[in-house]
Scaffold this motif. Structure first.
Motif, PDB file in Angstrom:
ATOM      1  N   PRO A   1       0.763  -1.208   0.115  1.00 31.01           N
ATOM      2  CA  PRO A   1      -0.012   0.255   0.289  1.00 31.01           C
ATOM      3  C   PRO A   1       0.465   1.018  -0.382  1.00 31.01           C
ATOM      4  O   PRO A   1       0.678   2.664  -0.638  1.00 31.01           O
ATOM      5  N   LYS A   2       1.707   1.047   1.514  1.00 31.90           N
ATOM      6  CA  LYS A   2       2.889   2.322   1.533  1.00 31.90           C
ATOM      7  C   LYS A   2       3.480   3.014  -0.336  1.00 31.90           C
ATOM      8  O   LYS A   2       3.000   4.221  -0.596  1.00 31.90           O
ATOM      9  N   VAL A   3       3.855   1.726  -1.241  1.00 34.81           N
ATOM     10  CA  VAL A   3       4.596   1.888  -2.947  1.00 34.81           C
ATOM     11  C   VAL A   3       3.506   3.047  -3.197  1.00 34.81           C
ATOM     12  O   VAL A   3       3.547   3.778  -4.064  1.00 34.81           O
ATOM     13  N   GLU A   4       2.435   1.961  -3.613  1.00 35.23           N
ATOM     14  CA  GLU A   4       1.358   2.421  -4.266  1.00 35.23           C
ATOM     15  C   GLU A   4       0.771   3.915  -4.196  1.00 35.23           C
ATOM     16  O   GLU A   4       0.352   4.397  -4.947  1.00 35.23           O
ATOM     17  N   VAL A   5       0.530   4.442  -2.950  1.00 39.03           N
ATOM     18  CA  VAL A   5      -0.102   6.101  -2.265  1.00 39.03           C
ATOM     19  C   VAL A   5       1.078   6.378  -3.251  1.00 39.03           C
ATOM     20  O   VAL A   5       0.421   7.886  -3.485  1.00 39.03           O
ATOM     21  N   SER A   6       2.068   6.579  -2.767  1.00 39.56           N
ATOM     22  CA  SER A   6       3.631   7.262  -2.904  1.00 39.56           C
ATOM     23  C   SER A   6       3.476   7.261  -4.242  1.00 39.56           C
ATOM     24  O   SER A   6       3.479   8.538  -5.158  1.00 39.56           O
ATOM     25  N   ASN A   7       2.858   6.306  -5.666  1.00 39.07           N
ATOM     26  CA  ASN A   7       2.484   6.162  -6.950  1.00 39.07           C
ATOM     27  C   ASN A   7       1.714   7.806  -7.136  1.00 39.07           C
ATOM     28  O   ASN A   7       1.558   8.402  -7.867  1.00 39.07           O
ATOM     29  N   TYR A   8       0.912   6.737  -6.910  1.00 40.97           N
ATOM     30  CA  TYR A   8      -0.211   8.140  -6.697  1.00 40.97           C
ATOM     31  C   TYR A   8      -0.369   9.674  -6.222  1.00 40.97           C
ATOM     32  O   TYR A   8      -0.763  10.318  -6.584  1.00 40.97           O
ATOM     33  N   GLU A   9       0.145   9.430  -4.980  1.00 37.80           N
ATOM     34  CA  GLU A   9      -0.282  10.886  -5.187  1.00 37.80           C
ATOM     35  C   GLU A   9       0.918  11.110  -5.058  1.00 37.80           C
ATOM     36  O   GLU A   9       0.831  13.060  -5.859  1.00 37.80           O
TER      37      GLU A   9
ATOM     38  N   THR B   1      -8.094   7.730  -0.267  1.00 41.84           N
ATOM     39  CA  THR B   1      -6.257   7.375  -1.089  1.00 41.84           C
ATOM     40  C   THR B   1      -6.218   5.910  -1.122  1.00 41.84           C
ATOM     41  O   THR B   1      -5.510   6.020  -2.444  1.00 41.84           O
ATOM     42  N   GLU B   2      -5.818   5.599   0.059  1.00 39.60           N
ATOM     43  CA  GLU B   2      -5.680   3.959  -0.254  1.00 39.60           C
ATOM     44  C   GLU B   2      -6.253   3.113  -0.914  1.00 39.60           C
ATOM     45  O   GLU B   2      -5.898   2.484  -1.438  1.00 39.60           O
ATOM     46  N   GLU B   3      -7.570   3.758  -0.485  1.00 37.52           N
ATOM     47  CA  GLU B   3      -8.486   2.527  -1.078  1.00 37.52           C
ATOM     48  C   GLU B   3      -8.188   2.792  -3.211  1.00 37.52           C
ATOM     49  O   GLU B   3      -8.475   1.655  -3.242  1.00 37.52           O
ATOM     50  N   ILE B   4      -8.266   4.037  -2.813  1.00 39.13           N
ATOM     51  CA  ILE B   4      -8.209   3.579  -4.771  1.00 39.13           C
ATOM     52  C   ILE B   4      -6.721   3.558  -5.206  1.00 39.13           C
ATOM     53  O   ILE B   4      -6.251   2.542  -6.460  1.00 39.13           O
ATOM     54  N   ALA B   5      -5.679   3.866  -4.586  1.00 38.34           N
ATOM     55  CA  ALA B   5      -4.351   3.794  -5.379  1.00 38.34           C
ATOM     56  C   ALA B   5      -4.197   1.878  -4.898  1.00 38.34           C
ATOM     57  O   ALA B   5      -4.317   0.898  -5.985  1.00 38.34           O
ATOM     58  N   VAL B   6      -4.768   1.287  -4.404  1.00 42.38           N
ATOM     59  CA  VAL B   6      -4.740  -0.104  -4.577  1.00 42.38           C
ATOM     60  C   VAL B   6      -5.291  -0.573  -4.979  1.00 42.38           C
ATOM     61  O   VAL B   6      -5.307  -1.604  -5.515  1.00 42.38           O
ATOM     62  N   PHE B   7      -6.460  -0.108  -5.450  1.00 45.47           N
ATOM     63  CA  PHE B   7      -7.956  -0.712  -6.071  1.00 45.47           C
ATOM     64  C   PHE B   7      -7.181  -0.932  -7.414  1.00 45.47           C
ATOM     65  O   PHE B   7      -7.175  -1.369  -8.716  1.00 45.47           O
ATOM     66  N   ARG B   8      -6.527   0.522  -7.928  1.00 42.84           N
ATOM     67  CA  ARG B   8      -5.631   0.348  -9.518  1.00 42.84           C
ATOM     68  C   ARG B   8      -4.808  -0.268  -9.374  1.00 42.84           C
ATOM     69  O   ARG B   8      -4.848  -1.097 -10.596  1.00 42.84           O
ATOM     70  N   ALA B   9      -3.789  -1.006  -8.238  1.00 35.68           N
ATOM     71  CA  ALA B   9      -2.774  -2.086  -8.355  1.00 35.68           C
ATOM     72  C   ALA B   9      -3.837  -3.374  -8.642  1.00 35.68           C
ATOM     73  O   ALA B   9      -3.561  -4.395  -9.448  1.00 35.68           O
ATOM     74  N   PHE B  10      -4.902  -3.527  -7.786  1.00 31.23           N
ATOM     75  CA  PHE B  10      -6.069  -4.700  -7.941  1.00 31.23           C
ATOM     76  C   PHE B  10      -6.133  -4.871  -9.442  1.00 31.23           C
ATOM     77  O   PHE B  10      -5.953  -6.347  -9.627  1.00 31.23           O
ATOM     78  N   ALA B  11      -6.366  -3.909 -10.046  1.00 28.59           N
ATOM     79  CA  ALA B  11      -6.853  -3.900 -11.158  1.00 28.59           C
ATOM     80  C   ALA B  11      -5.947  -4.487 -11.907  1.00 28.59           C
ATOM     81  O   ALA B  11      -6.801  -5.262 -12.762  1.00 28.59           O
ATOM     82  N   ASN B  12      -4.569  -3.896 -12.254  1.00 30.54           N
ATOM     83  CA  ASN B  12      -4.174  -4.893 -12.838  1.00 30.54           C
ATOM     84  C   ASN B  12      -3.677  -6.332 -12.607  1.00 30.54           C
ATOM     85  O   ASN B  12      -2.763  -6.671 -13.684  1.00 30.54           O
ATOM     86  N   VAL B  13      -3.344  -6.884 -11.276  1.00 36.76           N
ATOM     87  CA  VAL B  13      -3.767  -7.949 -11.133  1.00 36.76           C
ATOM     88  C   VAL B  13      -4.523  -8.885 -12.218  1.00 36.76           C
ATOM     89  O   VAL B  13      -4.594 -10.002 -12.338  1.00 36.76           O
TER      90      VAL B  13
END
Length: 589
Positions: free
Chosen positions: A388-396, A424-436
């Motif tokens: 989550p930290k990496v995904e949030v950082s990228n999204y921010e 923010t974390e939910e959205i950033a992580v969801f984007r990563a889930f979508a890629n999975v």
């Protein structure tokens, strides 16, 4: 560790309670309020928790003005409705633009203002009025709030840019809040309220937690956040600590051992404060009499017949359903600490053992390379982890890069703090889930954490907005656009809500189900984790725990329309293949 008694009560006029849902904030706040009132203090108890059961505890209707509690001398209570307050706040924000902006813009704004942050700001608005009301303060010796604001909310309130109008035309992002200008008249009142909160002579913060790993970690996180902004007069209260009662019962001993291990690993942040405990009780603290007995340590246990029930549906019933239907995507949802990760691991293991190709993904920050399974490998099962930290950082970084094209430093300061919201974390992580999901389309994909209905609607609204308006903050990737409609396809997606057979987790799970329904998702199954109902024990206290669970199992049976299963409480942490198989139970024919 010392037991919490009347001698340890803070002497400040304001007490704030904070903690994860289900740790017992309302029960503790109510019990301490009753005890202080019994000592002769005039006490006002205020709830801003949407799951609060204050009215049930006191068996009388409460309003948004102080109401005398029958049967308790010197005690008054006040129940604020944060959802109603949030509706008023939302209309203050959106109302002036009706008829002036396109409908798609208004929908986007409304969804932005439908999240937890808006509810919290609106609730703070309500109790700030009480915190700074001199007439009210003069009437009471102690005012108790059974929910405290988060550090994120308080930081936002102190940002000058949060009060400006610079975001009026920048409604395409994922803000949970928007500018606060609709609350401008209360701005000075908020400053006074924050000043009261950070004054150690005026306010004490009581961190309520349980002797379990996840609640202790969450309490440490909240403590750190609030300490950093000046709320430093803190006490840690560990609710539900069990001491040796029946050393001949191995289940009871295992329960105590798991608590002891969690307390030995208590985060350093909490160890630096005074910490006390309140004893484990197996019943709901649903009356003044029971709460008084709890605080004074009176014996309230009584002999009961065993309610061990082998007809309770086990999790294998759900597994059989999945083997028959073969959904492509399975979400395990639920509030923190209820066991989503364990449930997701078990589902993945069992489907893989039955010959299906499964991909399991987690956002658990504590997960190691092989996650729950240690060094063991499972045929047909692959595992990945999203950080989550990496995904949030990228999204921010993406959002701030776009925002910096049009905003000054003050504006960017607001956006940075707004990005600290849970959405923010939910959205950033969801984007990563979508890629999975895109990368594993030939497998059944199991995801152990999922966004709320609000976040899904926010993504949907933002995508609709992007189709009509050229400017944006965070672009919607193609993988997200592809996944959003699939989530509403009951043949493609299955949602399983994990909960516990206790009041607050059931209330919160019910709200989650309603939230998902609002976004067009239906819940297939409810999973009741860590249930004692089918556990064989001779422990008097755990037998009474079994009995208290029956009410909530009946409630869950109704809410889920009989689509529920249970997982038994187990002696050892369910890690590895053997550990997870403890959860199996017998298949109900």
């Amino acid at each position: 560790m010392e037991r919490f008694t009347i001698e340890h009560f803070p002497k400040t006029p304001f007490l704030f309670f904070t903690g994860k849902g289900g740790v017992g904030k309302t029960s503790v706040a109510s019990s301490l309020s009753i005890s202080m009132a019994n000592e002769g203090k005039k006490v006002l108890l205020i709830s801003t928790d949407p799951a609060s059961n204050l009215q049930d505890i006191f068996n009388q209707t409460l309003y948004n003005t102080p109401t005398k509690i029958e049967g308790a001398e010197n005690l008054y209570a006040l129940n604020l409705d944060p959802e109603l307050a949030a509706q008023k706040y939302k209309e203050q924000m959106v109302g002036p633009y009706r008829g002036k902006l396109p409908e798609v813009v208004l929908q986007n704004m409304e969804e932005q203002l439908s999240g937890a942050c808006t509810v919290e700001i609106a609730a703070f608005n309500e109790f700030a009025q009480l915190l700074t009301n001199p007439t009210l303060i003069e009437q009471f010796d102690t005012i108790v709030f059974d929910t405290a604001p988060t550090g994120h909310t308080l930081r936002l309130l102190q940002l000058p840019s949060a009060w400006s109008t610079f975001l009026d035309e920048n409604t395409t992002g994922t803000s949970c809040l928007g500018p606060l200008k609709g609350l401008e008249p209360q701005r000075e009142m908020y400053k006074k309220a924050v000043s009261q909160l950070t004054n150690a002579a005026q306010t004490a913060l009581i961190l309520v937690t349980r002797p379990e790993t996840n609640p202790l970690k969450e309490a440490a996180r909240a403590s750190h956040e609030l300490y950093d902004i000046g709320i430093q007069n803190q006490i840690v209260l560990i609710n539900g600590y069990m001491q040796n009662l029946n050393q001949n019962d191995d289940i009871e001993q295992a329960f105590i051992n798991r608590q002891s291990k969690a307390l030995e690993e208590m985060p350093e942040q909490l160890q630096s404060f005074e910490h006390y405990y309140l004893p484990f009780v197996p019943y709901s603290l649903s009356s003044i009499e029971l709460m008084q007995a709890w605080i004074t340590d009176e014996e309230v246990l009584h002999e009961i017949a065993s309610v061990e029930d082998t007809s309770i549906p086990k999790i294998e019933q759900m597994i059989m359903d999945y083997l028959q239907r073969k959904p492509k995507l399975i979400f395990t949802m639920g509030k923190g600490g209820v066991g989503k990760t364990t449930v997701a691991s078990y589902i993945a293991l069992r489907l893989a053992e039955e010959g299906l190709s499964v991909h399991l993904t987690t956002t658990d920050p504590a997960a190691h390379l092989n996650w729950t399974f240690g060094d063991e490998t499972v045929e047909n099962l692959t595992v990945s982890r999203i950080d989550p930290k990496v995904e949030v950082s990228n999204y921010e970084a993406e959002v701030l890069a776009k925002a910096s094209e049009t905003m000054n430093e003050e504006g960017l300061a607001f956006v940075k703090e707004d990005l600290a919201s849970p959405c923010t974390e939910e959205i950033a992580v969801f984007r990563a889930f979508a890629n999975v999901v895109e990368d594993h389309q030939d497998e059944i994909i199991i995801i152990d954490t999922a966004p709320t209905g609000h976040t899904l609607l926010l993504l949907d609204a933002t995508e609709s907005y992007h189709r009509e308006i050229s400017r944006s903050q965070g672009d919607i990737p193609a993988s997200v656009s592809n996944l959003l409609p699939r989530l509403r396809d009951a043949n493609y997606t299955s949602v399983a809500i994990t909960t516990l057979s206790e009041a607050t987790p059931v209330y919160e799970a019910t709200r989650l189900q309603e939230d998902l329904k609002r976004a067009g998702l239906s819940v297939d199954w409810w999973i009741v984790n860590q249930s004692f109902t089918t556990v064989s024990t001779t422990s008097k206290i755990l037998k009474q725990k079994q009995q208290s669970e029956s009410k909530w199992l009946q409630e869950i049976q109704l809410i889920s329309k009989d689509r529920y299963v249970t997982i038994p409480w187990v002696k050892t942490a369910p890690l590895g293949i053997k550990g997870l198989h403890q959860l199996k139970g017998e298949l109900i024919k």
